[in-house]
Scaffold this active site. Sequence first.
Site, PDB file in Angstrom:
ATOM      1  N   LEU A 242      -2.506 -20.643   0.179  1.00  0.00           N
ATOM      2  CA  LEU A 242      -3.963 -20.856   0.543  1.00  0.00           C
ATOM      3  C   LEU A 242      -4.708 -19.784   1.569  1.00  0.00           C
ATOM      4  O   LEU A 242      -5.500 -20.101   2.165  1.00  0.00           O
ATOM      5  CB  LEU A 242      -4.005 -22.209   1.318  1.00  0.00           C
ATOM      6  CG  LEU A 242      -3.568 -23.223   0.041  1.00  0.00           C
ATOM      7  CD1 LEU A 242      -3.352 -24.517   0.854  1.00  0.00           C
ATOM      8  CD2 LEU A 242      -4.599 -23.316  -1.091  1.00  0.00           C
ATOM      9  N   ARG A 243      -3.599 -18.692   2.129  1.00  0.00           N
ATOM     10  CA  ARG A 243      -3.997 -17.930   3.064  1.00  0.00           C
ATOM     11  C   ARG A 243      -5.340 -17.075   2.589  1.00  0.00           C
ATOM     12  O   ARG A 243      -6.453 -16.985   3.350  1.00  0.00           O
ATOM     13  CB  ARG A 243      -2.822 -16.729   3.278  1.00  0.00           C
ATOM     14  CG  ARG A 243      -3.517 -16.050   4.533  1.00  0.00           C
ATOM     15  CD  ARG A 243      -2.270 -14.995   4.849  1.00  0.00           C
ATOM     16  NE  ARG A 243      -1.579 -15.638   5.479  1.00  0.00           N
ATOM     17  CZ  ARG A 243      -0.272 -15.904   5.098  1.00  0.00           C
ATOM     18  NH1 ARG A 243       0.336 -15.591   4.027  1.00  0.00           N
ATOM     19  NH2 ARG A 243       1.044 -16.542   5.930  1.00  0.00           N
TER      20      ARG A 243
END
Length: 341
Positions: A242-243
């Site tokens: 999810l970065r």
Amino acid sequence: MHEPVNFPLAAVVGADALKLALCLAAVDPAIGGVLIEGPRGMAKSTLARGVAELLEAGQLVTLPLGATEERIVGTLDLDAALGEGRARFAPGLLARAHGGVLYVDEVNLLADHLVDLLLDVAASGVNHVERDGISHRHAARFVLIGTMNPEEGELRPQLLDRFGLAVSLGGTPLPAERTEIVRRRLDFDRDPETFRARWQAAQDALQARCRQARKSLEAIPLDDAALEAIAARCYAAGIDGLRGDLVWLRAARAHAAWRGAAAIAPEDIDTVQDFVLRHRHPHGPAAAPPPQSNDSAAAPQNDAGGQSGERDPGEGQWGELPAQPVAIGERRAPPRWPKKP
């Protein structure tokens, strides 16, 4: 002894996508730094020094390839801690870079654990040093700029993903642009002070714009509509983790602040897409192409020279980013096993 005169960022010809990415990182260092891929001689260090001038502290700290972990993070004097009852901390390069730019040339040749350490601090803004049960923490908020030549080795995908934005410098400048680059370089080398004075108004305008964008950044909401649009594109691109979503949202907000808007708009999401996805899916499917729009609000009102309606050779709109083709990984047929006799 006089301080060396830096080539002003406002006078750099071309490299508009890279200049925009660096300015967005200067607006919000929490984006996590910028990775610049490209061969030597592309003015990467000149751009890094120019970005440092956009920040309040204004210093540029260069990390040498042979730097040890202690030189980077700093050291704790245990003897002083035992004798005085307190930790005596000797600052390292991260402490010196606070409020400025930490520049790492050929970051792909640095040891992986040091790259990991730098990215940790760049993302958190805090350096934590611990030794034999004694610890020290200090603020270390800086813009991390790393450069690499892919021909000299790659970074592991886990480290690539931790750089907020990435820009690739490729292609050969057109003759007119090459001529203007060399002309300005010669003018600067001949008389740096006069050249700097000629571009001072444009440089001041650039600094003021960056300062205003930082001031208005927190007032721009990280709204659900933008987050949902970004999440859908990250899913379509097959981004692991999810970065990428978080970086994309922060970069879109920084771009909204850069153009003086009060909220994130689709054009902000579109503009930073390539910066966020370039190094996160080198062989995977691209996200859905951004919709075409005739709205020119994403582009700044003035060019790099600060003159509305008048452009220098080689200068472009910093808010505009042309669509970039993304290579699709080659599909291989499954192996065929020999038939049993």
